[in-house]
Scaffold this active site. Structure first.
Site, PDB file in Angstrom:
ATOM      1  CG  ASN A  12     -11.285   2.689   0.943  1.00  0.00           C
ATOM      2  OD1 ASN A  12     -12.150   2.677   0.393  1.00  0.00           O
ATOM      3  ND2 ASN A  12     -10.754   1.855   1.829  1.00  0.00           N
ATOM      4  CG  ASN A  71      -8.971   4.503   4.577  1.00  0.00           C
ATOM      5  OD1 ASN A  71      -8.233   3.891   3.483  1.00  0.00           O
ATOM      6  ND2 ASN A  71      -9.706   3.451   5.272  1.00  0.00           N
ATOM      7  CG  HIS A 123      -2.301   0.323   0.968  1.00  0.00           C
ATOM      8  ND1 HIS A 123      -2.945   0.281  -0.239  1.00  0.00           N
ATOM      9  CD2 HIS A 123      -3.251   0.853   1.818  1.00  0.00           C
ATOM     10  CE1 HIS A 123      -4.436   0.891  -0.009  1.00  0.00           C
ATOM     11  NE2 HIS A 123      -4.275   1.035   1.137  1.00  0.00           N
ATOM     12  CG  ASP A 182      -1.983   0.479  -3.354  1.00  0.00           C
ATOM     13  OD1 ASP A 182      -2.072   1.531  -2.961  1.00  0.00           O
ATOM     14  OD2 ASP A 182      -2.617  -0.499  -2.970  1.00  0.00           O
TER      15      ASP A 182
END
Length: 193
Positions: A112, A66, A19, A91
């Site tokens: 997100n 997020n 991530h 990613d």
């Protein structure tokens, strides 16, 4: 002026996860430009650089993935930049591992961080450097997969991928997304990625 944003999560526990590939690319781009992340503003770390004729701010939001859009939206408004001045590196589960693709717009695909950026900048029509991490194994939660670390045997491929993604971000900032897409995506096809 351009804003190049690498998406990721702050903190050592996330540093080498799938991530956080956006942070790795932002770090490499700053290094190539001879810049360092010395400024802190908009709940983000910032490095000021020149890429060709362009003045560029390289950003790593510290809001957690997020909520990345909070930092990005604040910076765009402060510097009065448009979506055409924004490049986001993230990613991508829908691309095979280590593939790099440059695109403008499109859906968030359940990401997100991208969803947050879209919400805070007024839409999806900005350049995105998508870095493939591949799909998780069967029955594995995608969230657990992207928060997992790269394998030890993947380090060389990861470094080469980060180089290509940093180059894609540089080209998008210097040339604009349309010209950069021709170069980046053509090279990827030629290399069979």
């Amino acid at each position: 002026m351009k804003l190049v944003v690498g998406l990721g999560n702050p903190g050592e526990e996330y540093a080498r996860t799938r991530h956080n590939v956006g942070f790795l690319v932002a770090d490499r781009l700053a290094q190539l430009a001879g810049a360092s992340f010395t400024a802190k503003k908009f709940a983000a770390e910032l490095a000021e650089a020149r890429l060709g004729p362009e003045r560029v701010w390289i950003m790593k939001p510290q809001t957690y993935m997020n909520c990345s859009g909070e930092a990005v939206g604040a910076a765009l408004r402060f510097w009065k930049l448009g979506l055409e001045d924004l490049v986001v590196v993230h990613d991508e589960l829908e691309l095979e591992p280590f593939r790099v693709q440059l695109k403008v717009g499109g859906g968030h695909g359940g990401h997100n961080g991208v969803k947050s950026v879209n919400a805070h900048v007024g839409g999806p029509d900005y350049a995105r450097v998508r870095v493939g991490v591949g799909r998780p194994p069967p029955r594995m939660d995608p969230a657990d997969y992207v928060l997992g670390r790269w394998g030890k045997g993947e380090e060389a491929e990861l470094q080469e991928c980060v180089e290509r993604a940093a180059e894609a971000a540089r080209l998008a900032a210097e040339l604009g997304a349309a010209k950069a897409m021709n170069q980046v995506n053509r090279r990827a096809r030629a290399a069979g990625q």
